[in-house]
Write a protein that holds these residues in place. Structure first.
Motif, short mmCIF file in Angstrom:
data_model
loop_
_atom_site.label_atom_id
_atom_site.label_comp_id
_atom_site.label_asym_id
_atom_site.label_seq_id
_atom_site.Cartn_x
_atom_site.Cartn_y
_atom_site.Cartn_z
N GLY A 64 1.26 -1.07 -0.10
CA GLY A 64 -0.14 -0.22 -0.04
C GLY A 64 0.79 1.43 0.04
O GLY A 64 0.71 1.80 -1.16
N GLY A 65 1.70 1.59 1.23
CA GLY A 65 2.75 2.79 0.71
C GLY A 65 3.61 2.53 0.09
O GLY A 65 4.14 3.39 -0.29
N HIS A 66 4.20 1.57 0.14
CA HIS A 66 5.87 1.32 -0.70
C HIS A 66 5.22 1.65 -2.24
O HIS A 66 6.22 2.70 -2.74
CB HIS A 66 5.86 -0.31 -1.05
CG HIS A 66 7.70 -0.73 -1.86
ND1 HIS A 66 8.66 0.33 -0.86
CD2 HIS A 66 7.61 -1.27 -2.56
CE1 HIS A 66 9.65 -0.39 -2.12
NE2 HIS A 66 9.51 -1.00 -2.63
N PHE A 67 4.55 1.32 -2.76
CA PHE A 67 3.85 1.21 -3.72
C PHE A 67 3.60 2.32 -4.28
O PHE A 67 3.64 3.95 -5.48
CB PHE A 67 2.67 0.27 -4.35
CG PHE A 67 3.36 -1.26 -5.06
CD1 PHE A 67 4.70 -1.26 -5.10
CD2 PHE A 67 2.62 -2.04 -5.52
CE1 PHE A 67 5.37 -2.78 -4.87
CE2 PHE A 67 2.40 -3.53 -5.91
CZ PHE A 67 3.78 -3.98 -5.65
N SER A 68 2.33 3.13 -3.63
CA SER A 68 2.45 4.66 -3.81
C SER A 68 3.70 5.67 -3.71
O SER A 68 2.76 7.04 -4.01
CB SER A 68 0.90 5.07 -2.90
OG SER A 68 1.60 4.59 -1.11
N GLY A 69 4.09 5.50 -2.70
CA GLY A 69 5.55 6.10 -2.81
C GLY A 69 6.36 6.28 -3.94
O GLY A 69 7.50 6.45 -4.24
N GLY A 70 6.54 4.86 -4.69
CA GLY A 70 7.15 4.88 -5.71
C GLY A 70 8.02 3.30 -6.15
O GLY A 70 7.74 2.84 -6.56
N GLY A 71 8.57 3.53 -5.28
CA GLY A 71 9.38 1.45 -4.82
C GLY A 71 10.30 1.40 -5.79
O GLY A 71 10.64 1.10 -7.07
N THR A 96 7.31 10.71 -8.90
CA THR A 96 8.08 10.39 -7.50
C THR A 96 9.69 11.97 -7.96
O THR A 96 9.90 11.87 -8.86
CB THR A 96 9.04 9.13 -7.74
OG1 THR A 96 9.72 8.69 -8.58
CG2 THR A 96 7.87 7.98 -8.08
N GLN A 97 10.41 11.68 -6.43
CA GLN A 97 11.01 12.11 -6.72
C GLN A 97 12.35 12.05 -7.63
O GLN A 97 13.03 12.54 -7.92
CB GLN A 97 11.76 12.72 -5.15
CG GLN A 97 10.28 13.59 -4.80
CD GLN A 97 10.59 13.83 -3.16
OE1 GLN A 97 11.29 13.24 -2.36
NE2 GLN A 97 9.53 14.87 -3.08
N ILE A 98 12.41 10.85 -7.43
CA ILE A 98 13.82 10.27 -8.11
C ILE A 98 13.47 10.53 -9.72
O ILE A 98 14.54 10.96 -10.12
CB ILE A 98 13.85 8.33 -8.03
CG1 ILE A 98 14.01 8.09 -6.55
CG2 ILE A 98 15.19 7.63 -8.94
CD1 ILE A 98 13.81 6.57 -6.05
N ARG A 99 12.62 10.58 -10.60
CA ARG A 99 12.10 10.22 -11.44
C ARG A 99 12.79 12.05 -12.03
O ARG A 99 13.64 12.85 -12.71
CB ARG A 99 10.96 10.05 -11.29
CG ARG A 99 10.44 10.25 -13.67
CD ARG A 99 11.72 9.15 -14.30
NE ARG A 99 11.97 8.07 -13.28
CZ ARG A 99 9.95 7.18 -13.60
NH1 ARG A 99 10.08 7.32 -14.09
NH2 ARG A 99 10.76 5.98 -12.78
N SER A 100 11.99 12.70 -11.03
CA SER A 100 12.18 14.67 -11.72
C SER A 100 13.68 14.49 -10.95
O SER A 100 14.69 15.65 -11.41
CB SER A 100 11.67 15.29 -10.27
OG SER A 100 12.17 15.32 -8.63
N GLN A 101 14.76 13.47 -10.60
CA GLN A 101 15.87 14.28 -10.32
C GLN A 101 16.98 13.36 -11.30
O GLN A 101 17.77 13.54 -11.47
CB GLN A 101 16.67 13.16 -9.01
CG GLN A 101 16.31 13.71 -7.76
CD GLN A 101 17.07 15.70 -7.76
OE1 GLN A 101 18.07 14.98 -7.77
NE2 GLN A 101 16.13 16.62 -8.08
N GLY A 113 10.94 7.64 4.94
CA GLY A 113 10.93 6.40 3.66
C GLY A 113 11.93 6.48 2.82
O GLY A 113 11.46 8.00 2.12
N GLY A 114 12.14 6.29 1.95
CA GLY A 114 13.08 6.33 0.81
C GLY A 114 12.34 6.57 -0.46
O GLY A 114 12.69 8.10 -1.12
N SER A 115 10.57 6.45 -0.27
CA SER A 115 9.97 7.41 -0.81
C SER A 115 10.11 9.19 -0.81
O SER A 115 9.47 9.43 -1.53
CB SER A 115 8.70 6.83 -1.33
OG SER A 115 9.08 5.51 -1.07
N THR A 116 9.83 9.44 0.68
CA THR A 116 9.68 10.50 1.44
C THR A 116 10.73 11.49 1.26
O THR A 116 10.67 12.63 1.45
CB THR A 116 8.77 10.56 2.07
OG1 THR A 116 9.46 10.18 2.81
CG2 THR A 116 7.86 10.45 1.87
N SER A 117 12.15 11.11 0.36
CA SER A 117 13.25 12.22 0.94
C SER A 117 13.21 13.24 0.42
O SER A 117 12.26 13.53 -1.21
CB SER A 117 14.02 10.88 -0.24
OG SER A 117 14.26 9.31 0.22
#
Ligand SMILES: Cc1cc2nc3c(=O)[nH]c(=O)nc-3n(C[C@H](O)[C@H](O)[C@H](O)COP(=O)(O)OP(=O)(O)OC[C@H]3O[C@@H](n4cnc5c(N)ncnc54)[C@H](O)[C@@H]3O)c2cc1C
Length: 436
Positions: free
Chosen positions: A145-152, A385-390, A423-427
């Motif tokens: 639930g949380g992992h996928f909705s943050g990117g993963g 996701t933030q990774i993608r924007s980076q 979380g890694g997803s919320t960095s």
């Protein structure tokens, strides 16, 4: 709200948590419970799934799920899960009963209910096929639930991107109690829940995922180099080449303080998954990264499912049924992730080692995010996701995660590093400011 939704409500556990004195909150609880009962279907009573502080097992159930030590103090309002806190009254839906995983063989897709853990998902896939997998995190107790909705992100990301790149549909309950799928929620909302955090938009009931092909035999290695064995040069070289290696190869560098004789030093483990055989990997490593000095006996040919256990630090040969275990001995730590967009200099590595040795109980993970040019369909705003924007520009980007037990920021000459629980997803997407 239809009957199917009522059924879903009855398989949640619901915790009502109030930061104001309980008596003062009574009225709000009563109103809320009354409201729920209006919606109740006699065949699916919801009362048994609700825990308020009046319930004798409220504390036991709540404490058995708390993963963050800060939330165990008597003064902290008690949320569940791993990543959130609120000072306002709130309701927690525990989705642990929603954990079924159903496959469609023809399309190589699966519906994964949001209460399933990554371990349960990986186990179910491996039971189904030896040549399919799903790109997601290495920590097996994370909830989908949380992992996928943050990117993963995980060790298949260089080849297949993030989890959300491989999600093709979802079911979500919106604030009006309607169950929406991709069609009825529309592409904007579907975009938002794949990286923007699910809780802002509704309750995700299940995800439809597209499985990815993997070879039946993959190769794993974990080798360590201490500072005395030239770890600084090897890491420096790895930083330069990691993003240029074939996308079938993922290598994580993990420096950690160790004791050798009467001296503390840093040992850097290089932990890798290669989607291919040892015979294919050997010449590739000799050509692109000979500095690591891999020996044939370092390479372990195995199945993808076993690598999920090895990456989670289970010893080789551990039965895959441990993937179904939702509880592990708690280890408390704080961590923080950042994206480093320029190569870390050798002298900065030396400073990091020095600080790590001083602090001792700290370790760092560095992972290379894939380098793609802008014509690649995975780059651009396909997901939020933030990774993608980076990585919109085709530059190497290393994801650095620092882990530390204790509360104090990590500081030193040439190094400011403030560990926070994230979380890694919320960095935060800052680059290199941890090396101020
Ligand atoms: C030890 C550890 C290792 C990690 N490793 C990785 C990793 O390798 N890769 C990576 O990408 N991330 C990693 N993370 C980060 C992890 O992905 C996030 O913390 C993620 O939010 C955890 O999701 P959860 O459902 O387990 O946690 P929860 O705390 O239950 O949920 C997190 C957030 O998602 C919301 N949420 C959960 N389920 C739903 C739902 N069904 N509908 C709507 N909203 C929902 C919650 O309300 C909350 O805001 C790691 C975290 C930890 C603690």
């Amino acid at each position: 709200m239809g009957a199917s939704c009522l059924h879903i409500l009855s398989v949640f556990s619901m915790f009502l948590v109030f930061s104001v004195p309980w008596a003062a909150a009574d009225l709000r609880v009563d109103t809320f419970l009354q409201c729920l009962s209006y919606r109740e279907h006699p065949s699916y009573p919801i009362s048994g799934a609700i825990y308020t502080p009046d319930n004798s097992s409220f504390s036991d159930v709540l404490y058995s799920y708390i993963r963050n030590r800060r939330f165990m103090t008597s003064t902290t309002p008690k949320p569940l899960g791993q990543s959130y806190v609120s000072n306002n009254p709130f309701v927690i839906l525990d989705l642990f009963n929603l954990r079924s995983i159903t496959f469609d063989d023809a399309t190589e897709t699966a519906w994964v209910q949001a209460g399933a853990t990554l371990g349960e998902l990986y186990h179910a896939i491996a039971e189904k096929s030896k040549t399919l997998a799903f790109p997601a995190g290495v920590c097996l107790t994370l909830g989908t639930g949380g992992h996928f909705s943050g990117g993963g992100y995980g060790n298949l990301m260089r080849k297949y991107g993030l989890s959300v790149d491989n999600i093709v549909d979802a079911h979500l309950v919106d604030v009006g109690g309607r169950i929406l799928d991709r069609n009825s929620m529309g592409e904007d909302l579907f975009w938002a829940i794949r990286g923007g955090g699910g809780a802002s938009f509704g309750v995700i009931l299940q995800w439809k995922i597209k499985l990815v092909p993997i070879p039946e035999v993959v190769t794993y290695f974990k080798v360590g180099r201490t500072l005395e064995e030239g770890a600084t040069d090897v890491v420096h070289r790895w930083i330069k080449v990691a993003h240029k290696l074939p996308e079938e190869l993922f290598i994580r560098a993990q420096p950690q303080v160790v004791q050798v004789g009467d001296q503390k030093t840093v040992n850097v483990s290089f932990i890798a998954l290669f989607l291919g055989s040892a015979q294919e990997l050997k010449p590739l490593m000799e050509r692109d990264f000979p500095e690591l000095g891999l020996k044939p006996e370092d390479l372990k040919e195995t199945s993808w499912i076993e690598t999920t256990l090895l990456f989670a630090d289970f010893p080789s040969g551990t039965p895959t049924t441990v993937l179904l275990n939702r509880t592990r001995t708690p280890i408390y730590f704080k961590f923080k992730s950042d994206y480093v967009r320029k190569n870390i200099k050798k002298e900065d590595l030396t400073l990091i080692w020095k600080k790590m040795i001083e602090l001792e109980k700290v370790f760092v993970q560095v992972e290379s995010i894939w380098e793609k040019n802008e014509s690649d369909s995975r780059v651009c705003n396909s997901i939020p996701t933030q990774i993608r924007s980076q990585i919109q520009n085709p530059v190497p980007s290393d994801l650095v995660r620092g882990w530390r037990r204790g509360q104090q920021p990590l500081r030193g000459p040439g190094l400011t590093y403030k560990p926070e629980f994230m979380g890694g997803s919320t960095s935060r997407t800052i680059s290199e400011d941890w090396l101020e």
